[in-house]
Design an enzyme around this catalytic site. Structure first.
Site, PDB file in Angstrom:
ATOM      1  N   PHE A   1       0.811  -1.191   0.060  1.00 49.54           N
ATOM      2  CA  PHE A   1       0.100   0.055  -0.052  1.00 49.54           C
ATOM      3  C   PHE A   1       0.932   1.222  -0.078  1.00 49.54           C
ATOM      4  CE2 PHE A   1      -2.302   3.322   2.024  1.00 49.54           C
ATOM      5  CZ  PHE A   1      -3.629   3.533   1.073  1.00 49.54           C
TER       6      PHE A   1
ATOM      7  N   ASP B   1       9.250   2.399   1.535  1.00 51.32           N
ATOM      8  CA  ASP B   1       8.129   3.190   1.887  1.00 51.32           C
ATOM      9  C   ASP B   1       8.091   2.861   3.473  1.00 51.32           C
ATOM     10  OD1 ASP B   1       5.702   3.884   2.979  1.00 51.32           O
ATOM     11  OD2 ASP B   1       4.640   3.067   1.066  1.00 51.32           O
TER      12      ASP B   1
ATOM     13  N   LYS C   1       2.972   9.610   8.331  1.00 55.04           N
ATOM     14  CA  LYS C   1       2.307   9.376   9.590  1.00 55.04           C
ATOM     15  C   LYS C   1       2.866   9.600  10.903  1.00 55.04           C
ATOM     16  CE  LYS C   1      -0.828   5.733   7.708  1.00 55.04           C
ATOM     17  NZ  LYS C   1      -0.522   5.195   6.486  1.00 55.04           N
TER      18      LYS C   1
HETATM   19  C1  LIG Z   1      -0.565   5.296   5.142  1.00 53.20           C
HETATM   20  C2  LIG Z   1       0.375   4.919   3.852  1.00 53.20           C
HETATM   21  C3  LIG Z   1       0.442   5.707   2.950  1.00 53.20           C
HETATM   22  C4  LIG Z   1      -0.276   6.550   2.223  1.00 53.20           C
HETATM   23  O1  LIG Z   1      -0.179   7.578   3.060  1.00 53.20           O
HETATM   24  P1  LIG Z   1      -1.626   8.872   3.075  1.00 53.20           P
HETATM   25  O2  LIG Z   1      -0.872   9.947   4.075  1.00 53.20           O
HETATM   26  O3  LIG Z   1      -2.424   8.139   3.515  1.00 53.20           O
HETATM   27  O4  LIG Z   1      -1.251   9.506   1.843  1.00 53.20           O
HETATM   28  C5  LIG Z   1       1.640   5.310   1.873  1.00 53.20           C
HETATM   29  N1  LIG Z   1       2.436   4.043   2.548  1.00 53.20           N
HETATM   30  C6  LIG Z   1       2.046   3.069   3.541  1.00 53.20           C
HETATM   31  C7  LIG Z   1       2.957   2.242   3.870  1.00 53.20           C
HETATM   32  C8  LIG Z   1       1.023   3.780   4.306  1.00 53.20           C
HETATM   33  O5  LIG Z   1       0.957   2.921   5.427  1.00 53.20           O
END
Ligand SMILES: *Cc1c(COP(=O)(O)O)cnc(C)c1O
Length: 396
Positions: free
Chosen positions: A130, A215, A244
């Site tokens: 994701f 990521d 986050k």
């Molecule tokens: C939440 C998340 C995203 C996207 O972040 P947003 O602030 O919702 O755009 C991307 N990569 C990972 C691993 C995530 O958990």
């Protein structure tokens, strides 16, 4: 008009909170919920952390926004601190994780472009990943449920199965610019890439002149018990997206890169209006003040052990409800035998908030500041919920 004024895109719980204190969320009626969701790993220091409240309040009284037409001292400071504590030499600030990933993808493509290799523009990604909800990041994530109806899909992503090094090797072509990996898949169901696999991926990148993009939007900023998850594997990426936890609840993301990887990101090629604004920088710096304190990450690891010991007992005690638990630090997942939505709901009925994830997992993402007592309370709620789930299953 049907129902509310809002897009119906979220399946919201019928719950609203008025305030938060540490690991607790409190409704207007005064009902208290133990927050092991933490805004999906965002409230890294819990709710209303005094140091964050003070930093934001102080900045709010001085200056909110000026745009990146001007120098922003808080941005230089947070950038320098991230550089000092990571592999990176350069930082670009964003408002979200998806934007940090967009910057990472653009950085990788520009790197090859300015080196005279414009044909190297494809990025290998992993199934179950994701990376966000923009058009490029849903293409990168490759999940059907997020792509459906939003075509034409953004081109340039090649996906391989999770944990399959051979498939990854075979997916590399002369057009490969980068490999993009979450060291611990969050929304995919708390699936960690083993350390030796991360090392092997780093090796493949070096061998083929490919950039490694990590990521760490969900697993970074202390979540796994190290500042960044990849440190456990003893490797360094070329580019990394974070968000986050670094904002502690304020919208903040960043793309970090080495000098070499960032060579293509020259004046004018990328930008943002809000990214790195003084409010966000005040909070980001305040989060780092706490997370970088001596002993903070040791405490995360100690509390992780306490939580994991309790989870092991619960998995043993309720085999009809849980299959296993997994993850690291305070990014843990309970793989369920019953539907994870039902388990999440049963936890909520005990006033414990958690997050469902892929692979029928319930994610446990408490604030990194969670106390031993709160961990014990959460484990008690999980037991109570599991007992009721077993009873319902027997009665049915
Ligand atoms: C939440 C998340 C995203 C996207 O972040 P947003 O602030 O919702 O755009 C991307 N990569 C990972 C691993 C995530 O958990």
């Amino acid at each position: 008009m049907s129902g509310s004024a809002l897009y119906e895109t979220f399946a919201r719980a019928p719950l609203a909170f008025e305030r938060g204190e540490g690991s607790w969320l409190i409704t207007a009626d005064g009902e208290r919920f133990l927050d092991f969701a933490a805004g999906i790993a965002v409230n890294s220091l819990g709710h209303s952390h005094p140091h964050l409240v003070a930093a934001l309040g102080e900045q709010a009284g001085k200056l909110w926004h000026v745009s990146n037409l001007y120098e922003i001292p808080g941005q230089s400071r947070l950038g320098e601190r991230l550089v000092k504590n990571t592999f990176a030499d350069k930082v670009f600030f964003t408002n979200s994780g998806a934007e940090a990933l967009e910057c990472a993808i653009k950085t990788a493509r520009r790197y090859h472009y300015v080196a005279g290799r414009p044909e190297r523009n494809r990025i290998i990604t992993v199934e179950g990943a994701f990376h966000g909800r923009t058009l490029a990041t849903i293409a990168a994530g490759g999940q059907k449920k997020y792509l459906e109806g939003f075509g034409p899909n953004v081109e340039g992503f090649d996906q391989v199965p999770f944990g399959d090094l051979k498939a990854l090797k075979n997916a590399i072509t002369p057009a490969t610019a980068a490999i993009l990996v979450e060291p611990v898949q969050g929304e995919g169901g708390i699936r960690a890439v083993p350390n030796d696999m991360l090392k092997a991926i780093r090796g493949l990148c070096d061998e083929h002149g490919i950039l490694l993009i990590l990521d760490e939007v969900q697993c970074g900023v202390g979540r796994t018990g190290r500042l960044f998850a990849h440190e456990w594997a003893g490797i360094e990426p070329d580019i990394m997206a974070i968000a986050k936890g670094i904002g502690g609840g304020f919208p903040l993301g960043a793309c970090l890169a080495t000098d070499d990887a960032a060579t293509g990101m020259t004046t004018g090629v990328h930008g943002t209006t809000f990214g790195g604004n003084p409010l966000a920088m005040a909070v980001g710096n305040a989060v780092l003040d706490v997370v970088l304190e001596d002993g903070f990450l040791d405490e995360v690891n100690r509390k992780s052990l306490l939580l994991r010991q309790g989870l092991a007992e619960i998995v043993d005690a309720f085999p009809a409800v849980f299959e296993e638990f997994r993850g690291a630090g305070l990014i843990l997942g309970l793989k369920c035998r019953q539907p994870n939505a039902a388990v999440t709901l049963a936890f909520r009925d005990e006033n414990l908030l958690t997050v469902p994830g892929g692979d029928n997992v319930v994610r446990l993402l408490p604030p990194l500041t969670v106390s031993d007592e709160e961990i014990r309370a959460a484990l008690g709620h999980m037991r109570d919920a599991a007992e009721k789930l077993v009873k319902v299953a027997v009665d049915a």
